[in-house]
Scaffold this active site. Sequence first.
Site, mmCIF file in Angstrom:
data_model
loop_
_atom_site.group_PDB
_atom_site.id
_atom_site.type_symbol
_atom_site.label_atom_id
_atom_site.label_comp_id
_atom_site.label_asym_id
_atom_site.label_seq_id
_atom_site.Cartn_x
_atom_site.Cartn_y
_atom_site.Cartn_z
ATOM 1 N N PRO A 36 95.402 57.248 133.168
ATOM 2 C CG PRO A 36 95.375 59.568 133.371
ATOM 3 C CD PRO A 36 96.128 58.459 132.730
ATOM 4 C CD GLU A 75 99.827 66.435 127.241
ATOM 5 O OE1 GLU A 75 100.608 67.111 127.938
ATOM 6 O OE2 GLU A 75 98.650 66.205 127.567
ATOM 7 N NE ARG A 99 100.498 46.299 152.325
ATOM 8 C CZ ARG A 99 100.863 46.348 153.620
ATOM 9 N NH1 ARG A 99 102.078 46.724 153.939
ATOM 10 N NH2 ARG A 99 100.021 45.993 154.567
ATOM 11 C CG ASP A 154 96.822 45.835 154.908
ATOM 12 O OD1 ASP A 154 97.078 46.202 156.063
ATOM 13 O OD2 ASP A 154 97.680 45.641 154.048
HETATM 14 N N1 LIG Z 1 95.982 58.548 137.182
HETATM 15 C C1 LIG Z 1 96.940 57.689 136.686
HETATM 16 N N2 LIG Z 1 96.951 56.357 136.930
HETATM 17 O O1 LIG Z 1 98.012 55.847 136.292
HETATM 18 N N3 LIG Z 1 98.699 56.807 135.628
HETATM 19 C C2 LIG Z 1 98.044 57.962 135.870
HETATM 20 C C3 LIG Z 1 98.450 59.288 135.338
HETATM 21 O O2 LIG Z 1 97.901 60.308 135.713
HETATM 22 N N4 LIG Z 1 99.437 59.280 134.422
HETATM 23 C C4 LIG Z 1 99.910 60.525 133.785
HETATM 24 C C5 LIG Z 1 98.977 60.911 132.660
HETATM 25 C C6 LIG Z 1 99.520 62.099 131.924
HETATM 26 N N5 LIG Z 1 100.887 61.852 131.466
HETATM 27 C C7 LIG Z 1 101.799 61.529 132.543
HETATM 28 C C8 LIG Z 1 101.324 60.311 133.305
#
Ligand SMILES: Nc1nonc1C(=O)NC1CCNCC1
Length: 244
Positions: free
Chosen positions: A87, A114, A152, A167
Amino acid sequence: MRFDVVTLFPDMLQGLFAEGVVGRALQSDDLTLNCVNPRDFTSDVHRTVDDTRYGGGAGMLMKAPPLAQAVQSLPRRPGSRVIYLSPQGKPLTQHKVRQLAQQEQLILVCGRYEGVDQRFIDHYVDEEISIGDYVISGGELAAGVVIDSVARCIPGVVGQVQSVVEDSFFEGLLDAPHYTRPAQFEGEAVPDVLASGHHEKIEDWREQQALERTWQQRPDLLEECRLGTGQRRLLRDLLEQENL
Ligand SMILES: Nc1nonc1C(=O)NC1CCNCC1
Protein backbone atom coordinates in the site's frame (compact mmCIF):
# COMPACT_ATOMS: atom_id res chain seq x y z
CA MET A 1 8.56 -11.53 -20.54
CA ARG A 2 9.48 -13.55 -17.47
CA PHE A 3 7.53 -13.10 -14.26
CA ASP A 4 9.20 -14.32 -11.05
CA VAL A 5 7.06 -14.16 -7.93
CA VAL A 6 8.63 -14.30 -4.47
CA THR A 7 5.81 -15.73 -2.35
CA LEU A 8 5.10 -17.96 0.65
CA PHE A 9 2.14 -19.38 -1.31
CA PRO A 10 3.36 -20.44 -4.78
CA ASP A 11 0.28 -22.58 -5.46
CA MET A 12 -1.89 -19.48 -5.09
CA LEU A 13 -0.31 -17.85 -8.14
CA GLN A 14 -0.35 -21.06 -10.19
CA GLY A 15 -4.05 -21.43 -9.37
CA LEU A 16 -4.82 -17.86 -10.33
CA PHE A 17 -3.50 -18.47 -13.85
CA ALA A 18 -4.63 -22.05 -14.40
CA GLU A 19 -7.38 -20.80 -16.75
CA GLY A 20 -8.00 -17.92 -19.14
CA VAL A 21 -6.15 -16.07 -21.87
CA VAL A 22 -3.21 -15.11 -19.67
CA GLY A 23 -3.04 -18.61 -18.21
CA ARG A 24 -2.74 -20.04 -21.72
CA ALA A 25 -0.11 -17.46 -22.68
CA LEU A 26 1.93 -18.34 -19.60
CA GLN A 27 2.40 -21.84 -21.04
CA SER A 28 4.11 -20.33 -24.10
CA ASP A 29 7.84 -19.69 -24.51
CA ASP A 30 7.57 -15.90 -24.65
CA LEU A 31 5.65 -15.55 -21.37
CA THR A 32 6.72 -17.51 -18.28
CA LEU A 33 5.73 -17.51 -14.63
CA ASN A 34 8.09 -18.83 -11.97
CA CYS A 35 7.49 -18.79 -8.19
CA VAL A 36 10.17 -18.91 -5.51
CA ASN A 37 9.40 -19.43 -1.81
CA PRO A 38 11.51 -17.56 0.77
CA ARG A 39 10.86 -20.44 3.17
CA ASP A 40 13.20 -22.54 1.01
CA PHE A 41 16.00 -20.15 2.00
CA THR A 42 15.77 -20.58 5.78
CA SER A 43 18.21 -22.61 7.84
CA ASP A 44 16.36 -23.23 11.11
CA VAL A 45 14.25 -26.28 11.80
CA HIS A 46 11.05 -24.22 11.82
CA ARG A 47 11.92 -22.57 8.46
CA THR A 48 11.25 -19.16 10.03
CA VAL A 49 10.45 -16.32 7.63
CA ASP A 50 8.92 -13.79 10.05
CA ASP A 51 9.66 -12.21 13.40
CA THR A 52 8.42 -9.52 15.79
CA ARG A 53 9.22 -5.86 15.13
CA TYR A 54 12.02 -3.91 16.80
CA GLY A 55 10.37 -1.16 18.81
CA GLY A 56 7.26 -3.29 19.38
CA GLY A 57 3.90 -3.17 17.64
CA ALA A 58 1.29 -5.73 16.74
CA GLY A 59 1.86 -8.43 14.19
CA MET A 60 4.91 -9.98 12.54
CA LEU A 61 7.29 -8.83 9.82
CA MET A 62 8.92 -10.82 7.01
CA LYS A 63 12.65 -11.18 7.67
CA ALA A 64 15.11 -9.72 5.14
CA PRO A 65 17.58 -12.67 4.71
CA PRO A 66 15.15 -15.28 3.27
CA LEU A 67 13.67 -12.66 0.92
CA ALA A 68 17.12 -11.50 -0.18
CA GLN A 69 18.34 -15.05 -0.82
CA ALA A 70 15.17 -15.84 -2.77
CA VAL A 71 15.77 -12.83 -5.05
CA GLN A 72 19.48 -13.65 -5.38
CA SER A 73 18.60 -17.22 -6.43
CA LEU A 74 16.85 -15.98 -9.56
CA PRO A 75 18.53 -15.76 -12.96
CA ARG A 76 18.45 -12.11 -14.00
CA ARG A 77 17.72 -10.93 -17.53
CA PRO A 78 18.98 -7.53 -18.77
CA GLY A 79 16.26 -4.98 -17.95
CA SER A 80 14.76 -6.86 -15.01
CA ARG A 81 13.07 -4.96 -12.19
CA VAL A 82 12.33 -6.00 -8.60
CA ILE A 83 8.89 -4.76 -7.54
CA TYR A 84 7.48 -4.94 -4.01
CA LEU A 85 3.68 -4.86 -3.85
CA SER A 86 2.51 -2.73 -0.93
CA PRO A 87 0.00 0.00 0.00
CA GLN A 88 3.00 2.33 0.37
CA GLY A 89 3.77 1.99 -3.35
CA LYS A 90 3.02 4.21 -6.33
CA PRO A 91 -0.48 3.50 -7.76
CA LEU A 92 -0.73 0.91 -10.51
CA THR A 93 -2.18 2.72 -13.54
CA GLN A 94 -2.51 1.67 -17.17
CA HIS A 95 0.41 3.98 -17.93
CA LYS A 96 2.56 2.16 -15.35
CA VAL A 97 1.33 -1.21 -16.72
CA ARG A 98 2.51 -0.25 -20.20
CA GLN A 99 5.88 0.80 -18.78
CA LEU A 100 6.26 -2.52 -16.97
CA ALA A 101 5.35 -4.41 -20.16
CA GLN A 102 8.54 -3.03 -21.74
CA GLN A 103 10.72 -4.95 -19.26
CA GLU A 104 12.21 -8.37 -20.02
CA GLN A 105 11.68 -9.66 -16.46
CA LEU A 106 9.59 -8.58 -13.49
CA ILE A 107 10.44 -9.99 -10.04
CA LEU A 108 7.33 -9.44 -7.90
CA VAL A 109 7.80 -9.67 -4.14
CA CYS A 110 4.65 -10.49 -2.16
CA GLY A 111 4.46 -9.29 1.44
CA ARG A 112 2.53 -11.06 4.16
CA TYR A 113 1.89 -10.19 7.82
CA GLU A 114 2.60 -6.47 8.52
CA GLY A 115 5.09 -6.23 5.67
CA VAL A 116 8.83 -6.72 5.21
CA ASP A 117 12.04 -5.47 6.83
CA GLN A 118 12.80 -2.02 5.34
CA ARG A 119 16.41 -3.02 4.68
CA PHE A 120 15.25 -5.64 2.16
CA ILE A 121 13.32 -2.90 0.34
CA ASP A 122 16.27 -0.50 0.45
CA HIS A 123 18.81 -3.09 -0.75
CA TYR A 124 16.81 -5.13 -3.31
CA VAL A 125 13.61 -3.37 -4.45
CA ASP A 126 13.60 -1.09 -7.51
CA GLU A 127 10.03 0.08 -7.11
CA GLU A 128 7.06 -0.26 -4.73
CA ILE A 129 3.65 -0.49 -6.40
CA SER A 130 0.16 -0.42 -4.86
CA ILE A 131 -2.95 -1.80 -6.55
CA GLY A 132 -5.15 0.51 -4.47
CA ASP A 133 -5.71 2.33 -1.20
CA TYR A 134 -6.92 -0.66 0.79
CA VAL A 135 -5.27 -3.57 2.63
CA ILE A 136 -5.44 -7.17 1.39
CA SER A 137 -4.15 -10.26 3.16
CA GLY A 138 -1.10 -10.80 0.99
CA GLY A 139 0.75 -9.34 -1.96
CA GLU A 140 -0.10 -12.40 -4.09
CA LEU A 141 -3.42 -10.97 -5.32
CA ALA A 142 -1.64 -7.71 -6.15
CA ALA A 143 1.05 -9.65 -8.03
CA GLY A 144 -1.72 -11.42 -9.95
CA VAL A 145 -3.21 -8.06 -10.95
CA VAL A 146 0.19 -6.86 -12.18
CA ILE A 147 0.84 -10.09 -14.12
CA ASP A 148 -2.60 -10.09 -15.77
CA SER A 149 -2.63 -6.40 -16.71
CA VAL A 150 0.99 -6.44 -18.00
CA ALA A 151 0.53 -9.71 -19.92
CA ARG A 152 -2.49 -8.21 -21.75
CA CYS A 153 -0.21 -5.52 -23.13
CA ILE A 154 2.21 -8.04 -24.64
CA PRO A 155 1.52 -8.60 -28.35
CA GLY A 156 -0.02 -11.99 -29.05
CA VAL A 157 -1.28 -12.61 -25.52
CA VAL A 158 -4.76 -11.18 -26.06
CA GLY A 159 -5.99 -12.44 -29.46
CA GLN A 160 -7.59 -9.21 -30.56
CA VAL A 161 -5.09 -6.37 -30.18
CA GLN A 162 -8.00 -3.98 -30.87
CA SER A 163 -9.77 -5.31 -27.77
CA VAL A 164 -6.77 -4.25 -25.67
CA VAL A 165 -6.66 -0.86 -27.39
CA GLU A 166 -10.36 -0.36 -26.61
CA ASP A 167 -9.97 -1.52 -23.01
CA SER A 168 -10.89 0.98 -20.35
CA PHE A 169 -8.02 3.33 -19.58
CA PHE A 170 -6.14 2.36 -22.71
CA GLU A 171 -6.25 5.98 -23.90
CA GLY A 172 -6.77 7.38 -20.43
CA LEU A 173 -10.58 7.33 -20.57
CA LEU A 174 -13.14 4.89 -19.15
CA ASP A 175 -14.81 2.53 -21.61
CA ALA A 176 -18.12 3.24 -23.34
CA PRO A 177 -21.10 0.97 -22.41
CA HIS A 178 -21.37 -2.25 -24.41
CA TYR A 179 -24.40 -4.34 -25.45
CA THR A 180 -25.00 -7.76 -27.01
CA ARG A 181 -28.00 -9.96 -27.93
CA PRO A 182 -30.89 -10.13 -27.05
CA ALA A 183 -32.03 -6.84 -28.63
CA GLN A 184 -34.59 -6.38 -25.81
CA PHE A 185 -33.71 -7.11 -22.19
CA GLU A 186 -36.36 -6.55 -19.49
CA GLY A 187 -38.06 -4.01 -21.73
CA GLU A 188 -34.86 -2.09 -22.54
CA ALA A 189 -33.60 -1.94 -26.13
CA VAL A 190 -30.03 -1.49 -27.36
CA PRO A 191 -29.20 2.15 -28.27
CA ASP A 192 -30.38 2.67 -31.89
CA VAL A 193 -27.02 3.97 -33.12
CA LEU A 194 -25.37 0.62 -32.33
CA ALA A 195 -27.82 -1.22 -34.60
CA SER A 196 -27.50 1.41 -37.35
CA GLY A 197 -24.44 -0.12 -38.99
CA HIS A 198 -23.12 3.45 -39.42
CA HIS A 199 -19.55 2.89 -38.16
CA GLU A 200 -18.56 6.56 -37.98
CA LYS A 201 -21.66 7.44 -35.96
CA ILE A 202 -21.02 4.41 -33.71
CA GLU A 203 -17.45 5.50 -33.06
CA ASP A 204 -18.57 9.07 -32.33
CA TRP A 205 -21.26 7.78 -29.95
CA ARG A 206 -18.78 5.53 -28.12
CA GLU A 207 -16.28 8.38 -27.83
CA GLN A 208 -18.97 10.70 -26.45
CA GLN A 209 -20.12 8.02 -23.99
CA ALA A 210 -16.55 7.35 -22.84
CA LEU A 211 -15.99 11.07 -22.22
CA GLU A 212 -19.32 11.44 -20.41
CA ARG A 213 -18.64 8.40 -18.21
CA THR A 214 -15.12 9.54 -17.43
CA TRP A 215 -16.35 13.02 -16.56
CA GLN A 216 -19.06 11.61 -14.28
CA GLN A 217 -17.10 8.76 -12.62
CA ARG A 218 -13.45 9.80 -12.81
CA PRO A 219 -12.97 13.54 -13.58
CA ASP A 220 -9.43 13.16 -12.26
CA LEU A 221 -8.55 11.14 -15.37
CA LEU A 222 -9.59 14.02 -17.64
CA GLU A 223 -6.96 16.23 -16.03
CA GLU A 224 -4.24 13.75 -16.99
CA CYS A 225 -5.20 12.50 -20.44
CA ARG A 226 -4.40 14.35 -23.67
CA LEU A 227 -7.74 14.89 -25.45
CA GLY A 228 -7.91 15.29 -29.22
CA THR A 229 -9.66 18.30 -30.80
CA GLY A 230 -12.85 16.32 -31.35
CA GLN A 231 -12.80 14.99 -27.79
CA ARG A 232 -12.29 18.49 -26.38
CA ARG A 233 -15.26 19.71 -28.44
CA LEU A 234 -17.41 16.83 -27.21
CA LEU A 235 -16.41 17.55 -23.60
CA ARG A 236 -17.19 21.28 -24.05
CA ASP A 237 -20.65 20.37 -25.42
CA LEU A 238 -21.14 18.03 -22.45
CA LEU A 239 -20.24 20.74 -19.94
CA GLU A 240 -22.54 23.24 -21.72
CA GLN A 241 -25.42 20.72 -21.57
CA GLU A 242 -24.80 20.45 -17.81
CA ASN A 243 -24.62 24.29 -17.65
CA LEU A 244 -21.12 24.05 -16.19
N1 LIG B 1 -2.98 -2.46 -1.48
C1 LIG B 1 -1.91 -3.22 -1.88
N2 LIG B 1 -1.29 -3.09 -3.08
O1 LIG B 1 -0.29 -3.98 -3.11
N3 LIG B 1 -0.24 -4.71 -1.97
C2 LIG B 1 -1.24 -4.25 -1.19
C3 LIG B 1 -1.56 -4.76 0.16
O2 LIG B 1 -2.56 -4.40 0.75
N4 LIG B 1 -0.66 -5.62 0.69
C4 LIG B 1 -0.84 -6.17 2.05
C5 LIG B 1 -0.36 -5.17 3.08
C6 LIG B 1 -0.41 -5.78 4.45
N5 LIG B 1 0.34 -7.03 4.50
C7 LIG B 1 -0.14 -8.01 3.55
C8 LIG B 1 -0.08 -7.48 2.14
